[in-house]
Design a protein around this motif. Structure first.
Motif, PDB file in Angstrom:
ATOM      1  N   PRO A 238      -1.310 -15.765   7.529  1.00 37.01           N
ATOM      2  CA  PRO A 238      -1.277 -15.627   6.066  1.00 37.01           C
ATOM      3  C   PRO A 238      -1.521 -14.202   5.604  1.00 37.01           C
ATOM      4  O   PRO A 238      -1.014 -13.783   4.560  1.00 37.01           O
ATOM      5  CB  PRO A 238      -2.385 -16.575   5.593  1.00 37.01           C
ATOM      6  CG  PRO A 238      -3.282 -16.747   6.774  1.00 37.01           C
ATOM      7  CD  PRO A 238      -2.410 -16.629   7.977  1.00 37.01           C
ATOM      8  N   GLY A 239      -2.307 -13.436   6.347  1.00 41.12           N
ATOM      9  CA  GLY A 239      -2.505 -12.038   5.991  1.00 41.12           C
ATOM     10  C   GLY A 239      -1.234 -11.223   6.115  1.00 41.12           C
ATOM     11  O   GLY A 239      -0.997 -10.291   5.335  1.00 41.12           O
ATOM     12  N   PHE A 240      -0.393 -11.561   7.077  1.00 41.69           N
ATOM     13  CA  PHE A 240       0.885 -10.860   7.213  1.00 41.69           C
ATOM     14  C   PHE A 240       1.795 -11.126   6.022  1.00 41.69           C
ATOM     15  O   PHE A 240       2.509 -10.232   5.552  1.00 41.69           O
ATOM     16  CB  PHE A 240       1.577 -11.305   8.504  1.00 41.69           C
ATOM     17  CG  PHE A 240       3.014 -10.888   8.599  1.00 41.69           C
ATOM     18  CD1 PHE A 240       3.351  -9.595   8.959  1.00 41.69           C
ATOM     19  CD2 PHE A 240       4.038 -11.787   8.316  1.00 41.69           C
ATOM     20  CE1 PHE A 240       4.678  -9.202   9.037  1.00 41.69           C
ATOM     21  CE2 PHE A 240       5.363 -11.408   8.388  1.00 41.69           C
ATOM     22  CZ  PHE A 240       5.680 -10.107   8.757  1.00 41.69           C
ATOM     23  N   ILE A 241       1.762 -12.355   5.506  1.00 37.69           N
ATOM     24  CA  ILE A 241       2.656 -12.709   4.397  1.00 37.69           C
ATOM     25  C   ILE A 241       2.244 -11.993   3.121  1.00 37.69           C
ATOM     26  O   ILE A 241       3.052 -11.315   2.481  1.00 37.69           O
ATOM     27  CB  ILE A 241       2.658 -14.229   4.192  1.00 37.69           C
ATOM     28  CG1 ILE A 241       3.177 -14.939   5.455  1.00 37.69           C
ATOM     29  CG2 ILE A 241       3.518 -14.602   2.994  1.00 37.69           C
ATOM     30  CD1 ILE A 241       3.091 -16.441   5.383  1.00 37.69           C
ATOM     31  N   TYR A 242       0.970 -12.129   2.747  1.00 36.67           N
ATOM     32  CA  TYR A 242       0.548 -11.670   1.429  1.00 36.67           C
ATOM     33  C   TYR A 242       0.090 -10.217   1.415  1.00 36.67           C
ATOM     34  O   TYR A 242       0.021  -9.617   0.344  1.00 36.67           O
ATOM     35  CB  TYR A 242      -0.578 -12.566   0.905  1.00 36.67           C
ATOM     36  CG  TYR A 242      -0.108 -13.965   0.622  1.00 36.67           C
ATOM     37  CD1 TYR A 242       0.632 -14.262  -0.506  1.00 36.67           C
ATOM     38  CD2 TYR A 242      -0.395 -15.007   1.497  1.00 36.67           C
ATOM     39  CE1 TYR A 242       1.075 -15.545  -0.771  1.00 36.67           C
ATOM     40  CE2 TYR A 242       0.038 -16.302   1.239  1.00 36.67           C
ATOM     41  CZ  TYR A 242       0.761 -16.561   0.111  1.00 36.67           C
ATOM     42  OH  TYR A 242       1.213 -17.843  -0.139  1.00 36.67           O
ATOM     43  N   TRP A 243      -0.235  -9.650   2.565  1.00 34.81           N
ATOM     44  CA  TRP A 243      -0.714  -8.270   2.575  1.00 34.81           C
ATOM     45  C   TRP A 243       0.240  -7.347   3.300  1.00 34.81           C
ATOM     46  O   TRP A 243       0.662  -6.323   2.755  1.00 34.81           O
ATOM     47  CB  TRP A 243      -2.102  -8.206   3.219  1.00 34.81           C
ATOM     48  CG  TRP A 243      -3.142  -8.948   2.450  1.00 34.81           C
ATOM     49  CD1 TRP A 243      -3.721 -10.145   2.769  1.00 34.81           C
ATOM     50  CD2 TRP A 243      -3.731  -8.563   1.199  1.00 34.81           C
ATOM     51  NE1 TRP A 243      -4.619 -10.534   1.817  1.00 34.81           N
ATOM     52  CE2 TRP A 243      -4.655  -9.572   0.832  1.00 34.81           C
ATOM     53  CE3 TRP A 243      -3.569  -7.462   0.361  1.00 34.81           C
ATOM     54  CZ2 TRP A 243      -5.398  -9.504  -0.338  1.00 34.81           C
ATOM     55  CZ3 TRP A 243      -4.326  -7.406  -0.802  1.00 34.81           C
ATOM     56  CH2 TRP A 243      -5.224  -8.406  -1.143  1.00 34.81           C
ATOM     57  N   THR A 244       0.619  -7.691   4.494  1.00 32.10           N
ATOM     58  CA  THR A 244       1.478  -6.780   5.259  1.00 32.10           C
ATOM     59  C   THR A 244       2.895  -6.779   4.720  1.00 32.10           C
ATOM     60  O   THR A 244       3.446  -5.720   4.385  1.00 32.10           O
ATOM     61  CB  THR A 244       1.478  -7.184   6.744  1.00 32.10           C
ATOM     62  OG1 THR A 244       0.128  -7.215   7.227  1.00 32.10           O
ATOM     63  CG2 THR A 244       2.288  -6.195   7.561  1.00 32.10           C
ATOM     64  N   LEU A 245       3.509  -7.960   4.598  1.00 34.62           N
ATOM     65  CA  LEU A 245       4.911  -8.037   4.195  1.00 34.62           C
ATOM     66  C   LEU A 245       5.106  -7.612   2.749  1.00 34.62           C
ATOM     67  O   LEU A 245       5.891  -6.704   2.453  1.00 34.62           O
ATOM     68  CB  LEU A 245       5.430  -9.460   4.412  1.00 34.62           C
ATOM     69  CG  LEU A 245       6.896  -9.705   4.051  1.00 34.62           C
ATOM     70  CD1 LEU A 245       7.799  -8.848   4.926  1.00 34.62           C
ATOM     71  CD2 LEU A 245       7.249 -11.177   4.212  1.00 34.62           C
ATOM     72  N   TYR A 246       4.398  -8.246   1.832  1.00 33.15           N
ATOM     73  CA  TYR A 246       4.603  -7.971   0.411  1.00 33.15           C
ATOM     74  C   TYR A 246       4.081  -6.594   0.013  1.00 33.15           C
ATOM     75  O   TYR A 246       4.707  -5.888  -0.787  1.00 33.15           O
ATOM     76  CB  TYR A 246       3.917  -9.051  -0.426  1.00 33.15           C
ATOM     77  CG  TYR A 246       4.546 -10.412  -0.297  1.00 33.15           C
ATOM     78  CD1 TYR A 246       5.826 -10.560   0.231  1.00 33.15           C
ATOM     79  CD2 TYR A 246       3.882 -11.567  -0.685  1.00 33.15           C
ATOM     80  CE1 TYR A 246       6.410 -11.803   0.358  1.00 33.15           C
ATOM     81  CE2 TYR A 246       4.461 -12.818  -0.566  1.00 33.15           C
ATOM     82  CZ  TYR A 246       5.720 -12.932  -0.044  1.00 33.15           C
ATOM     83  OH  TYR A 246       6.306 -14.161   0.085  1.00 33.15           O
ATOM     84  N   THR A 247       2.946  -6.182   0.555  1.00 36.69           N
ATOM     85  CA  THR A 247       2.385  -4.879   0.188  1.00 36.69           C
ATOM     86  C   THR A 247       3.245  -3.743   0.722  1.00 36.69           C
ATOM     87  O   THR A 247       3.529  -2.771   0.000  1.00 36.69           O
ATOM     88  CB  THR A 247       0.950  -4.754   0.720  1.00 36.69           C
ATOM     89  OG1 THR A 247       0.164  -5.841   0.219  1.00 36.69           O
ATOM     90  CG2 THR A 247       0.325  -3.440   0.284  1.00 36.69           C
ATOM     91  N   ARG A 248       3.687  -3.844   1.948  1.00 35.49           N
ATOM     92  CA  ARG A 248       4.542  -2.786   2.497  1.00 35.49           C
ATOM     93  C   ARG A 248       5.889  -2.739   1.800  1.00 35.49           C
ATOM     94  O   ARG A 248       6.458  -1.659   1.617  1.00 35.49           O
ATOM     95  CB  ARG A 248       4.727  -3.009   4.000  1.00 35.49           C
ATOM     96  CG  ARG A 248       3.468  -2.743   4.813  1.00 35.49           C
ATOM     97  CD  ARG A 248       3.732  -2.866   6.299  1.00 35.49           C
ATOM     98  NE  ARG A 248       2.542  -2.592   7.085  1.00 35.49           N
ATOM     99  CZ  ARG A 248       2.499  -2.614   8.414  1.00 35.49           C
ATOM    100  NH1 ARG A 248       3.609  -2.902   9.110  1.00 35.49           N
ATOM    101  NH2 ARG A 248       1.360  -2.358   9.053  1.00 35.49           N
ATOM    102  N   PHE A 249       6.385  -3.885   1.413  1.00 33.67           N
ATOM    103  CA  PHE A 249       7.648  -3.887   0.686  1.00 33.67           C
ATOM    104  C   PHE A 249       7.486  -3.240  -0.680  1.00 33.67           C
ATOM    105  O   PHE A 249       8.376  -2.511  -1.147  1.00 33.67           O
ATOM    106  CB  PHE A 249       8.154  -5.323   0.533  1.00 33.67           C
ATOM    107  CG  PHE A 249       9.439  -5.436  -0.231  1.00 33.67           C
ATOM    108  CD1 PHE A 249      10.628  -4.976   0.304  1.00 33.67           C
ATOM    109  CD2 PHE A 249       9.452  -5.998  -1.497  1.00 33.67           C
ATOM    110  CE1 PHE A 249      11.814  -5.078  -0.403  1.00 33.67           C
ATOM    111  CE2 PHE A 249      10.629  -6.111  -2.209  1.00 33.67           C
ATOM    112  CZ  PHE A 249      11.816  -5.642  -1.659  1.00 33.67           C
ATOM    113  N   ALA A 250       6.358  -3.486  -1.352  1.00 38.28           N
ATOM    114  CA  ALA A 250       6.107  -2.834  -2.639  1.00 38.28           C
ATOM    115  C   ALA A 250       5.994  -1.318  -2.475  1.00 38.28           C
ATOM    116  O   ALA A 250       6.534  -0.555  -3.296  1.00 38.28           O
ATOM    117  CB  ALA A 250       4.837  -3.404  -3.271  1.00 38.28           C
TER     118      ALA A 250
END
Length: 607
Positions: A363-375
């Motif tokens: 879940p950390g990859f979804i909401y922090w790694t994936l979405y944050t890096r994409f932003a």
């Protein structure tokens, strides 16, 4: 400015259109959102398959048992602030989507290994517990042909100081009996009330009585264990793991550490040593499944039991199932797959079951790694885009090609050669410009000038002064007088001057009366039609042929589409007023609201 420079400037302005870039980023944001909310779950369990027991035959269909531990569904009535509500929403969405991909494996039975509810022990009324239970069923819906079994956990009913008799009664009325014995595919499942066993163990230990001399409590776990008898292979399911040494390893599939003995408020990490021996001696299980620890652990218990193995030593594996809900103790949750087949009665040690671990996404990859890096990627890309667009709109970008083609020396107005002038349809040249004061000199565009045009003027005499070039109206639909002398595809009328491109000079040829226009002959056959799929068939005795051709999208059509998505002059003016920083923030907000809006719709649809 030359024709090639004008085309390059026009193509750059279309390529760096704000509308085009923002729409592309919006589409990319939707793709990333769908992957983060759905695709990553299916990809995680894509390699999970039901294990096959070694005793299984090709004609026999095994029974599939899905084991889940520590679902810990939160009570929605306890979240009052917006931050709590958002945390509860993302937590519940993770459980729902994980449950969806887990049940796509089509299990026959689903067995929950305790702690179904995160705060079941805090519920004080039967009606509130019933409402909590209905929320659990809505989060984990089951098909009609799938059975469910529930093991009681310490968070469901409490333990020790948090022991609540009312919560235990509510659990038995909703989820089922606290201690159960079920037969599935010729295997006996023993579902143990581990929190009740710990409470009874403390009572027995305080009186200093051994298990052999202890009078079990009525309807308690000790009485239940002593009355269990079966000829089938027995599988024990308990929420609290059995005792082992603190130095025992949990295998390679555990993320970190091991399970050690410890006691907390309303919790106990392991059963006591003598309680573990009591369970193994009386039940003699073939395998044990436990939960509560959140992380995966594989341990082997060795116990001297008469009639079990060489030298009467029983080797009993215990699997501590990973938590199904997100937790700070682990990076990736998971669940266990258990397959059962008919045991072979001729063998002392049967291999009628097999199990395997299946991992869920982080879940950390979804909401922090994936979405944050994409932003961050979007912010960086928009910043570079706005810097490049600022450079294209600067006056030096248009002035450099002009200075490279024309000298700054004075050109007499009566010179018989062609005079080239550059002008801007958006901001007419001012008479106070130093270059415009020279007769026949070149006028430079200002910072807001758009594409420039190269025009040929006719020779004039000094007695009849005339402006070099009349301003062209900025809109193509402005009314004008038609010129029937030249063909529209090769010349555009601008008052009394005609504009020619270098690509059309090949259509001019010399004649006695000067150059004349040679109109090319257009062929109706298009050689670039793309691929075609053709097939023949017979219908009513006649052979027919049908061809399906791929649609051909011309280069000009793509240019028109990009031009349609362009911002135009008004967008450039607003961009220069806002600046790079403000434009980047506004562009990011225009992409983010699409992302947030679609996520909200998807969350509402999932709930």
């Amino acid at each position: 400015m030359g024709l090639a420079a004008r085309r390059s400037s026009r193509a750059s302005s279309r390529l760096f259109s704000r509308t085009l870039i923002v729409n592309v980023l919006r589409l990319l944001a939707v793709v990333v959102l769908i992957w983060g909310e759905f695709g990553v779950y299916h990809w995680s369990v894509g390699s999970c398959t039901w294990p096959t027991p070694s005793e299984a035959t090709t004609s026999e269909k095994p029974s599939h048992i899905l084991l889940l531990s520590d679902t810990q569904l939160r009570n929605p009535l306890l979240h009052k602030t917006w931050s709590d509500y958002f945390s509860h929403l993302t937590y519940t969405l993770y459980l729902k989507r994980s449950w969806h991909v887990a049940t796509r494996l089509k299990p026959n039975v689903v067995l929950f290994l305790g702690d179904q509810l995160a705060s079941g022990r805090n519920v004080v009324s039967q009606s509130e517990y019933q409402q909590y239970y209905e929320t659990f069923l809505q989060t984990f819906p089951l098909e009609e042909n799938v059975d469910a079994l529930y093991v009681v956990g310490n968070l469901d009913v409490g333990m020790g100081l948090t022991h609540h008799k009312q919560a235990r009664n509510a659990f038995s009325k909703t989820f089922g009996a606290l201690n159960q014995q079920v037969v599935i595919h010729n295997h006996t499942f023993v579902l143990l009330d581990a929190p009740g066993l710990v409470d009874e163990d403390y009572t027995r230990s305080a009186r200093g009585i051994d298990y052999n001399d202890w009078k079990p409590l009525r309807d308690g776990p000790v009485e239940f264990v002593k009355n269990v008898y079966t000829d089938n292979p027995l599988i024990l399911f308990t929420h609290i793991p059995l005792w082992r040494a603190d130095t025992s390893s949990c295998g390679l599939l555990r993320e970190r550490g091991t399970i050690k003995m410890g006691v907390g408020h309303g919790s106990q990490h392991l059963l006591q040593h003598h309680t573990t021996n009591f369970l193994i001696d009386n039940l003699q299980p073939s395998i044990i499944f436990s939960g509560d620890n959140r992380d995966y652990c594989e341990h082997v218990h060795k116990r001297s039991v008469s009639g079990r193995g060489p030298d009467n030593v029983a080797v009993i594996p215990e699997i501590t199932v990973k938590s199904f809900s997100p937790s700070r103790h682990i990076r990736r949750p998971g669940f266990q797959l258990l397959s059962l087949t008919n045991p072979n009665p001729t063998r002392e040690f049967d291999n009628s079951f097999a199990h395997d671990l299946c991992l869920l996404p982080d879940p950390g990859f979804i909401y922090w790694t994936l979405y944050t890096r994409f932003a961050c990627f979007i912010v960086l890309l928009l910043t570079l885009f706005n810097m490049r667009k600022r450079q294209l709109l600067s006056p030096h970008h248009f002035l450099a090609p002009l200075q490279s083609h024309f000298p700054t020396a004075d050109i007499p107005a009566s010179h018989p050669s062609l005079i080239t002038a550059a002008w801007s349809p958006y901001a007419p040249p001012t008479p106070t410009s130093p270059l415009s004061s020279l007769p026949g000199a070149m006028r430079t565009p200002n910072a807001f000038s758009g594409p420039t045009f190269r025009s040929a003027s006719r020779p004039e005499t000094p007695r009849q002064p005339k402006p070099l070039l009349s301003p062209m109206p900025p809109y193509p639909d402005q009314e004008g007088e038609e010129d029937l002398l030249y063909s529209p595809p090769y010349a555009s009328k601008t008052h009394m001057y005609e504009t020619w491109s270098a690509d059309h000079l090949e259509h001019l040829e010399e004649s006695e009366n000067g150059p004349r226009v040679v109109t090319p002959i257009h062929s109706s056959n298009n050689s670039r039609k793309g691929w075609a799929l053709s097939f023949t068939f017979v219908f009513r005795g006649r052979r027919h042929r049908m061809a399906i051709r791929a649609p051909w999208v011309s280069r000009e059509a793509l240019k028109d589409l990009i031009g349609f998505l362009g911002d135009g002059v008004a967008g450039d003016v607003k961009f220069k007023r806002r600046g790079i920083l403000r434009s980047t923030i506004m562009d990011f907000a225009s992409v983010a609201w699409v992302f947030v809006g679609i996520w909200t719709v998807m969350a509402w649809w999932s709930l």
